[in-house]
Design a protein around this motif. Structure first.
Motif, PDB file in Angstrom:
ATOM      1  N   LEU A 252       0.837  -1.208   0.000  1.00  0.00           N
ATOM      2  CA  LEU A 252       0.000   0.000   0.000  1.00  0.00           C
ATOM      3  C   LEU A 252       0.869   1.254   0.000  1.00  0.00           C
ATOM      4  O   LEU A 252       0.540   2.258  -0.645  1.00  0.00           O
ATOM      5  CB  LEU A 252      -0.922   0.001   1.223  1.00  0.00           C
ATOM      6  CG  LEU A 252      -1.995  -1.083   1.275  1.00  0.00           C
ATOM      7  CD1 LEU A 252      -2.775  -0.980   2.575  1.00  0.00           C
ATOM      8  CD2 LEU A 252      -2.936  -0.973   0.090  1.00  0.00           C
ATOM      9  N   THR A 253       1.990   1.203   0.729  1.00  0.00           N
ATOM     10  CA  THR A 253       2.907   2.348   0.753  1.00  0.00           C
ATOM     11  C   THR A 253       3.449   2.644  -0.634  1.00  0.00           C
ATOM     12  O   THR A 253       3.539   3.810  -1.044  1.00  0.00           O
ATOM     13  CB  THR A 253       4.076   2.063   1.715  1.00  0.00           C
ATOM     14  OG1 THR A 253       3.560   1.854   3.036  1.00  0.00           O
ATOM     15  CG2 THR A 253       5.053   3.232   1.746  1.00  0.00           C
ATOM     16  N   SER A 254       3.810   1.586  -1.370  1.00  0.00           N
ATOM     17  CA  SER A 254       4.329   1.805  -2.730  1.00  0.00           C
ATOM     18  C   SER A 254       3.245   2.365  -3.641  1.00  0.00           C
ATOM     19  O   SER A 254       3.521   3.188  -4.524  1.00  0.00           O
ATOM     20  CB  SER A 254       4.880   0.493  -3.297  1.00  0.00           C
ATOM     21  OG  SER A 254       3.852  -0.446  -3.528  1.00  0.00           O
TER      22      SER A 254
ATOM     23  N   LEU B  78      -6.482   4.467   0.605  1.00  0.00           N
ATOM     24  CA  LEU B  78      -5.336   3.642   0.995  1.00  0.00           C
ATOM     25  C   LEU B  78      -4.886   3.925   2.424  1.00  0.00           C
ATOM     26  O   LEU B  78      -4.459   3.014   3.142  1.00  0.00           O
ATOM     27  CB  LEU B  78      -4.172   3.882   0.023  1.00  0.00           C
ATOM     28  CG  LEU B  78      -4.433   3.421  -1.418  1.00  0.00           C
ATOM     29  CD1 LEU B  78      -3.282   3.848  -2.321  1.00  0.00           C
ATOM     30  CD2 LEU B  78      -4.607   1.921  -1.479  1.00  0.00           C
ATOM     31  N   GLU B  79      -4.960   5.197   2.854  1.00  0.00           N
ATOM     32  CA  GLU B  79      -4.532   5.542   4.212  1.00  0.00           C
ATOM     33  C   GLU B  79      -5.402   4.838   5.250  1.00  0.00           C
ATOM     34  O   GLU B  79      -4.916   4.336   6.255  1.00  0.00           O
ATOM     35  CB  GLU B  79      -4.594   7.059   4.422  1.00  0.00           C
ATOM     36  CG  GLU B  79      -3.497   7.836   3.723  1.00  0.00           C
ATOM     37  CD  GLU B  79      -2.148   7.673   4.417  1.00  0.00           C
ATOM     38  OE1 GLU B  79      -1.205   8.329   3.976  1.00  0.00           O
ATOM     39  OE2 GLU B  79      -2.032   6.892   5.391  1.00  0.00           O
ATOM     40  N   ILE B  80      -6.727   4.837   4.982  1.00  0.00           N
ATOM     41  CA  ILE B  80      -7.651   4.183   5.915  1.00  0.00           C
ATOM     42  C   ILE B  80      -7.323   2.692   6.017  1.00  0.00           C
ATOM     43  O   ILE B  80      -7.246   2.124   7.113  1.00  0.00           O
ATOM     44  CB  ILE B  80      -9.114   4.378   5.459  1.00  0.00           C
ATOM     45  CG1 ILE B  80      -9.524   5.865   5.630  1.00  0.00           C
ATOM     46  CG2 ILE B  80     -10.051   3.478   6.242  1.00  0.00           C
ATOM     47  CD1 ILE B  80     -10.876   6.190   5.038  1.00  0.00           C
ATOM     48  N   LEU B  81      -7.094   2.054   4.850  1.00  0.00           N
ATOM     49  CA  LEU B  81      -6.779   0.629   4.844  1.00  0.00           C
ATOM     50  C   LEU B  81      -5.429   0.358   5.490  1.00  0.00           C
ATOM     51  O   LEU B  81      -5.262  -0.607   6.237  1.00  0.00           O
ATOM     52  CB  LEU B  81      -6.794   0.115   3.398  1.00  0.00           C
ATOM     53  CG  LEU B  81      -6.656  -1.399   3.219  1.00  0.00           C
ATOM     54  CD1 LEU B  81      -7.713  -2.142   4.025  1.00  0.00           C
ATOM     55  CD2 LEU B  81      -6.754  -1.757   1.746  1.00  0.00           C
ATOM     56  N   ARG B  82      -4.434   1.230   5.208  1.00  0.00           N
ATOM     57  CA  ARG B  82      -3.113   1.016   5.796  1.00  0.00           C
ATOM     58  C   ARG B  82      -3.155   1.188   7.314  1.00  0.00           C
ATOM     59  O   ARG B  82      -2.514   0.431   8.062  1.00  0.00           O
ATOM     60  CB  ARG B  82      -2.091   1.986   5.180  1.00  0.00           C
ATOM     61  CG  ARG B  82      -0.666   1.700   5.641  1.00  0.00           C
ATOM     62  CD  ARG B  82       0.351   2.569   4.974  1.00  0.00           C
ATOM     63  NE  ARG B  82       0.222   3.959   5.406  1.00  0.00           N
ATOM     64  CZ  ARG B  82       1.132   4.895   5.164  1.00  0.00           C
ATOM     65  NH1 ARG B  82       2.215   4.594   4.490  1.00  0.00           N
ATOM     66  NH2 ARG B  82       0.952   6.141   5.572  1.00  0.00           N
TER      67      ARG B  82
ATOM     68  N   LEU C 191      -7.016  -9.223   1.969  1.00  0.00           N
ATOM     69  CA  LEU C 191      -5.984  -8.223   1.680  1.00  0.00           C
ATOM     70  C   LEU C 191      -5.927  -7.949   0.176  1.00  0.00           C
ATOM     71  O   LEU C 191      -5.098  -8.500  -0.544  1.00  0.00           O
ATOM     72  CB  LEU C 191      -4.628  -8.699   2.204  1.00  0.00           C
ATOM     73  CG  LEU C 191      -4.589  -9.050   3.693  1.00  0.00           C
ATOM     74  CD1 LEU C 191      -3.174  -9.391   4.122  1.00  0.00           C
ATOM     75  CD2 LEU C 191      -5.133  -7.899   4.527  1.00  0.00           C
ATOM     76  N   VAL C 192      -6.837  -7.099  -0.277  1.00  0.00           N
ATOM     77  CA  VAL C 192      -6.914  -6.731  -1.695  1.00  0.00           C
ATOM     78  C   VAL C 192      -6.854  -5.211  -1.805  1.00  0.00           C
ATOM     79  O   VAL C 192      -7.562  -4.497  -1.089  1.00  0.00           O
ATOM     80  CB  VAL C 192      -8.218  -7.255  -2.344  1.00  0.00           C
ATOM     81  CG1 VAL C 192      -8.279  -6.841  -3.809  1.00  0.00           C
ATOM     82  CG2 VAL C 192      -8.300  -8.764  -2.221  1.00  0.00           C
ATOM     83  N   VAL C 193      -6.001  -4.708  -2.671  1.00  0.00           N
ATOM     84  CA  VAL C 193      -5.923  -3.271  -2.901  1.00  0.00           C
ATOM     85  C   VAL C 193      -7.264  -2.807  -3.470  1.00  0.00           C
ATOM     86  O   VAL C 193      -7.782  -3.418  -4.410  1.00  0.00           O
ATOM     87  CB  VAL C 193      -4.795  -2.927  -3.898  1.00  0.00           C
ATOM     88  CG1 VAL C 193      -4.793  -1.435  -4.191  1.00  0.00           C
ATOM     89  CG2 VAL C 193      -3.452  -3.350  -3.343  1.00  0.00           C
TER      90      VAL C 193
END
Length: 509
Positions: free
Chosen positions: A246-248, A297-301, A349-351
């Motif tokens: 997720l960071t990438s 993405l931030e919420i998921l991370r 764990l799916v983007v």
């Protein structure tokens, strides 16, 4: 030290031709080359993970130190040794030292303003970690004391109580007796007298019991807890790997957004002040998309980081329990850790579906302002999970099973069949445009044959290809998996009815 992960944090697959940066992070050579081409500025680029500015060697990405598959690189010191064979470490960025220094927070290992101590975890914590500590279910009931006012009192209290401990696991009802039995059916620890009394009332009838006084039983319980800790650590590694991915993706969104805004500025320089307002509108659209997609993405991370923190805390509590003599606490910890493991395993764990900002510049200066400046175009990354059945896939039949789906206003199909060599093949076709006009699109895509055990799923990544709405335009990929292995229920790919799922990940480029 821990063994270095062999996964590239950009593509989330095993590294190919791994290259070591001066910040000690390692990526695939091709992934790093694509990334550098997008993000290089003034001869430097930020590391996708730690964001440290890296100086690109005169020979390009190829000049970074290789990390061979056979290399036994067991920690940071070994990586440094590997780099210094050819590189001068005098230009390396400073790397933060471990949190062994006096005064650092034991949790985040970065804050020096340590004002509190958790009596249960035996850790010094900062203000930020105290807030998180109080919200996590595992630690929210822990006793937190002020570091300055309470630490001396805590140490004196612990010292004075040392050596005056009560008998291990006394029965709360019959205080003179020790707990000796665990009822598996009731999930309750009781003494022998309680067991007899309650059995007479029909409470434990027919239930399996464990003799907690038996050394073999105690050993098995401890081994079970150790095994659960190992499983929880595996889930932490799984979540951490996904968090790095997720960071990438966050970095990729930033780079695409900055690149799109730069193109806007370059185009605006060719026209008069009359189109400046239009340029700002486009940049606002891009940044709005950027913020929206970053928020996803931030919420998921953050959810991943919270789960990691909870699991680490569970392991730490388990280790403390294992050091103690209480079998009851071990039983209770076994149950809690087992529940934590099941809860984490259920996370998918799916983007999430994403939109990557892009910019299409205008070309004809004689047209109206909007067309002259250009428009905002978001390049999509989308995941599709399509279901197939092994009974409908026949050898040599191209149209044995077809699933339709929509992507970027285009209708696509995914077909599965079995080749003569007994291996599954997938074919993807662009059928038509929803706008009834001929279109072309460039995409990167991958197939993943899903397994109920995630680590056994099979993935295939493919290079960028261009599709058009011309009839029959498509591509196929064979040798994805042996049909016999796919059809075997014990291998985890199909359910009892022969159904299996393909995850298709498509990114517009």
């Amino acid at each position: 030290m821990e063994k270095l992960d062999k996964t590239c944090s950009i593509c989330l697959h095993d590294r190919k031709q791994p290259k070591i940066l001066t910040c000690l992070h390692v990526y695939c050579c091709q992934c790093l080359l694509d990334y550098v081409n997008k993000s290089l500025k003034d001869g430097q680029f930020p590391c996708p993970l730690c964001r440290v500015q890296i100086q690109l060697p005169s020979g390009g990405v190829e000049e970074f130190k290789n990390l061979s598959e056979g290399d036994d690189v067991s920690g940071v010191d070994d990586v440094v040794d590997a780099i210094t064979e050819t590189d001068d470490l005098s230009n390396m960025n400073d790397v933060a030292s471990p949190a062994a220094e006096l005064g650092l927070c034991d949790v985040c290992e970065s804050q020096t303003s340590v004002n509190y101590r958790c009596k249960d975890c035996k850790q010094n914590i900062c203000d930020s970690c105290k807030k998180i500590h109080s919200k996590i279910p595992v630690t929210k009931n822990h006793v937190i004391i002020d570091f300055v006012d309470g630490i001396e009192e805590e140490e004196i209290s612990e010292h004075s109580n040392h050596g005056n401990q009560s008998p291990v696991d006394p029965c709360p009802v019959h205080t003179s007796k020790l707990i000796e039995i665990y009822c598996v059916g009731c999930k309750t620890c009781v003494c022998l007298q309680c067991y007899v009394d309650e059995s007479n009332r029909g409470v434990h009838n027919g239930h399996r019991i464990l003799n907690l006084d038996n050394k073999d039983t105690q050993t098995k319980l401890r081994e079970n807890l150790k095994c659960l800790n190992t499983n929880l650590q595996a889930q932490i590694d799984r979540l951490q790997k996904f968090s790095d991915h997720l960071t990438s993706k966050l970095s990729e969104i930033d780079i695409c957004s900055e690149e799109a805004c730069n193109k806007v500025d370059q185009q605006v320089q060719l026209i008069s002040k009359l189109v400046q307002s239009r340029a700002e509108q486009i940049k606002t659209q891009i940044n709005n998309t950027r913020h929206e997609e970053r928020n996803k993405l931030e919420i998921l991370r953050k959810e991943m980081e919270m789960s990691i923190t909870e699991l680490k805390s569970a392991i730490k509590d388990s280790l403390i329990t294992l050091e103690g003599e209480s079998v009851v606490k071990i039983v209770e910890r076994n149950e809690r850790n087992r529940n934590d493991e099941m809860k984490v395993k259920q996370k998918d764990l799916v983007v999430p579906d994403l939109q990557f900002p892009s910019f299409l510049p205008g070309s004809d200066v004689r047209d109206e302002v909007g067309r002259l400046v250009g428009e905002c175009k978001n390049l999509k990354l989308q995941n599709f999970t399509l279901k197939f059945n092994t009974k409908t896939i026949s050898r040599g039949s191209l149209d044995s099973k077809i699933e339709l789906f929509d992507f970027v206003d285009l209708v696509w199909c995914l077909s599965a069949d079995c080749k003569d060599d007994g291996r599954l093949s997938m074919y993807m076709f662009l059928i038509k445009s929803k706008t009834e006009k001929e279109m072309k699109v460039k995409i990167k895509y991958s197939f993943t044959i899903l397994n109920k055990v995630e680590s056994k799923s099979r993935s295939k990544n493919f290079n960028t290809e261009e599709f058009s709405t011309r009839k029959g335009h498509g591509c196929g990929r064979s040798n994805l998996i042996n049909i016999k292995e796919l059809k075997n229920p014990d291998d985890g790919f199909v359910d009892k009815d022969g159904n299996f799922s393909i995850r298709l990940s498509i990114q517009q480029v």
